[in-house]
Design a protein around this motif. Sequence first.
Motif, PDB file in Angstrom:
ATOM      1  N   GLY A  40     -45.996   9.044  -2.228  1.00  0.00           N
ATOM      2  CA  GLY A  40     -45.501   7.899  -1.402  1.00  0.00           C
ATOM      3  C   GLY A  40     -46.634   6.614  -1.335  1.00  0.00           C
ATOM      4  O   GLY A  40     -45.810   5.762  -1.276  1.00  0.00           O
ATOM      5  N   GLU A  72     -37.492   4.405   2.202  1.00  0.00           N
ATOM      6  CA  GLU A  72     -38.130   5.787   2.607  1.00  0.00           C
ATOM      7  C   GLU A  72     -37.407   6.610   3.706  1.00  0.00           C
ATOM      8  O   GLU A  72     -37.681   7.810   3.689  1.00  0.00           O
ATOM      9  CB  GLU A  72     -39.551   5.569   2.759  1.00  0.00           C
ATOM     10  CG  GLU A  72     -40.208   5.038   1.543  1.00  0.00           C
ATOM     11  CD  GLU A  72     -41.677   4.913   1.695  1.00  0.00           C
ATOM     12  OE1 GLU A  72     -42.276   5.298   2.831  1.00  0.00           O
ATOM     13  OE2 GLU A  72     -42.401   4.598   0.666  1.00  0.00           O
ATOM     14  N   ASN A  78     -45.687   6.427   6.805  1.00  0.00           N
ATOM     15  CA  ASN A  78     -45.640   5.109   5.952  1.00  0.00           C
ATOM     16  C   ASN A  78     -46.017   3.693   6.647  1.00  0.00           C
ATOM     17  O   ASN A  78     -46.030   2.851   6.164  1.00  0.00           O
ATOM     18  CB  ASN A  78     -44.317   5.319   5.463  1.00  0.00           C
ATOM     19  CG  ASN A  78     -43.004   5.130   6.360  1.00  0.00           C
ATOM     20  OD1 ASN A  78     -43.372   5.093   7.580  1.00  0.00           O
ATOM     21  ND2 ASN A  78     -41.798   5.297   5.631  1.00  0.00           N
ATOM     22  N   TRP A 133     -42.322  -4.631   3.747  1.00  0.00           N
ATOM     23  CA  TRP A 133     -42.487  -3.685   4.770  1.00  0.00           C
ATOM     24  C   TRP A 133     -41.288  -3.077   5.340  1.00  0.00           C
ATOM     25  O   TRP A 133     -41.001  -1.925   5.519  1.00  0.00           O
ATOM     26  CB  TRP A 133     -43.505  -3.952   5.989  1.00  0.00           C
ATOM     27  CG  TRP A 133     -43.288  -4.934   6.602  1.00  0.00           C
ATOM     28  CD1 TRP A 133     -43.480  -6.268   6.575  1.00  0.00           C
ATOM     29  CD2 TRP A 133     -42.378  -5.018   8.007  1.00  0.00           C
ATOM     30  NE1 TRP A 133     -42.833  -7.164   7.624  1.00  0.00           N
ATOM     31  CE2 TRP A 133     -42.326  -6.210   8.366  1.00  0.00           C
ATOM     32  CE3 TRP A 133     -41.607  -4.029   8.650  1.00  0.00           C
ATOM     33  CZ2 TRP A 133     -41.627  -6.785   9.508  1.00  0.00           C
ATOM     34  CZ3 TRP A 133     -40.848  -4.480   9.619  1.00  0.00           C
ATOM     35  CH2 TRP A 133     -40.980  -5.716  10.212  1.00  0.00           C
ATOM     36  N   SER A 191     -44.827   3.289  -1.958  1.00  0.00           N
ATOM     37  CA  SER A 191     -45.014   2.327  -1.017  1.00  0.00           C
ATOM     38  C   SER A 191     -45.583   1.119  -1.605  1.00  0.00           C
ATOM     39  O   SER A 191     -45.074   0.046  -1.127  1.00  0.00           O
ATOM     40  CB  SER A 191     -45.708   3.033   0.185  1.00  0.00           C
ATOM     41  OG  SER A 191     -45.239   4.188   0.697  1.00  0.00           O
ATOM     42  N   LEU A 234     -39.771  -0.911   2.615  1.00  0.00           N
ATOM     43  CA  LEU A 234     -40.402   0.284   2.690  1.00  0.00           C
ATOM     44  C   LEU A 234     -39.924   1.144   3.470  1.00  0.00           C
ATOM     45  O   LEU A 234     -39.387   2.396   3.273  1.00  0.00           O
ATOM     46  CB  LEU A 234     -41.816   0.082   2.799  1.00  0.00           C
ATOM     47  CG  LEU A 234     -43.013   1.308   2.881  1.00  0.00           C
ATOM     48  CD1 LEU A 234     -44.183   0.860   2.418  1.00  0.00           C
ATOM     49  CD2 LEU A 234     -42.785   1.983   4.224  1.00  0.00           C
TER      50      LEU A 234
END
Length: 453
Positions: free
Chosen positions: A179, A205, A57, A198, A183, A201
């Motif tokens: 994802g 996750e 990611n 970010w 994302s 994220l």
Amino acid sequence: MCMSGGLGPRFLKNQFAEEQAQMQTSQVERSTVRIVRRRLLPLICTMFVAAFLDRVNVGFAAIQMNHDLSFGPEVFGLAAGIFFIPYTLFEVPSILVQARVGARLWLARIMVSWGVVASAMMFVQGPTSFYALRLLLGLAEAGFVPGVTFYIAQWFPERERARAIAIFALGIPIAVVIGAPVSGLLMGLDGTLALRGWQWLFVLEGVPSVIIGFAVFFLLPDRPRDAKWLTPEQSSWLEARLATEGAAKVHAGVGRALTDRRTLLLAVAYGCSIFAVYGVTFWLPQIVKAVGSTSDITTGFVTAIPYLVSGISTYAVSRHSDKTGERRLHIVLPFLVGAAGFAAAGAIHSPMGALAALSVGAAGVLSASAVFWTLPASMFAGAASAGVLGLINTIGNVGGFVGPVAVGAVKNHLSSFGPVMFLFAAAVVVSASIVGALTAAPTNHANRKAPPV
């Protein structure tokens, strides 16, 4: 005539009894494999979805993070690849520990620890902290893939193994198909509670991996005899079948297995394929953004396309491999198709055409990789098998380090992603050549023996 007449009914009776026993065994086999698939494979696949998403990611986060923290292509490429240094060094020790303490405890530990580190990526402030947390993530996840592959070999007969490994490997395309859009949506939380998109994220996750890790501890039995959802007859049949297949394998010491020529060559083949897989995966969101994607959400959806194709092809190829009992061509041909796709992606200038070619490349390599893992799993038994799986993943994941770094270097110096696609194609051709040279005639799974490699 009298002797013949006396034996006739007895012979027919014995033959009927044998046929009844075979039918009963067949019924036990079908019911056992069916329930093992239903109980284990969804959880195993979910584990890999979480693992792969937390591993890659950073590619989605980079769309914002690189700008916020002034990371150039080489800094990002090194941080993406540096994950594989501790991941590689601790693969064999990790899987040998699993062989001693059991998959339930060890895989749960791996998942919880990497989930914590993955969430901690939200605290990255510069190159040093970026590198340090990627190193810790690699250390936390070391041993996961070979550990699950070894676990599958302890539960599924060889004729069922390619499909089982493929369902596990579906975690890669599922992770990206789900994802990538998620994302993109999480990046849309930018500014909420004074956090950048970010950062949201990474934290959101990483948490699911911790939750799944605790579920693994309670739901994943180590051996068939430990499974409360199998009857005594089913667990006895499964352990007997696996023991019979294990007797046909080489029972070598760990040291001999790790230095076997076939082990080392398969490790090189795996490394060449992983060079392409991770070179593409870490950079794909930025590649999509560079060719004209207008938003992070759109980038997420477009990034998912090659992996949606890969998921379908991976399951189809592995299922056909199990059905026919053939391994060699089901690895070599998809590798060659993948190489052609990557080469075409490097040569085509149209964004849509390049994306289509990239989809073919990813589908070919991931389809071959799912069947590939049946080869090392069938070579050795016991701890030696665990060590072989760990070593192949260890040496192979050097490609996981080199791929993202190579893309970063090429992008920095040539301002283009095209030339590196030809490197990916060449690497995958090497993988196909090695597997083609090592594997002999197709395996007839009527004899239930390991495919010669």
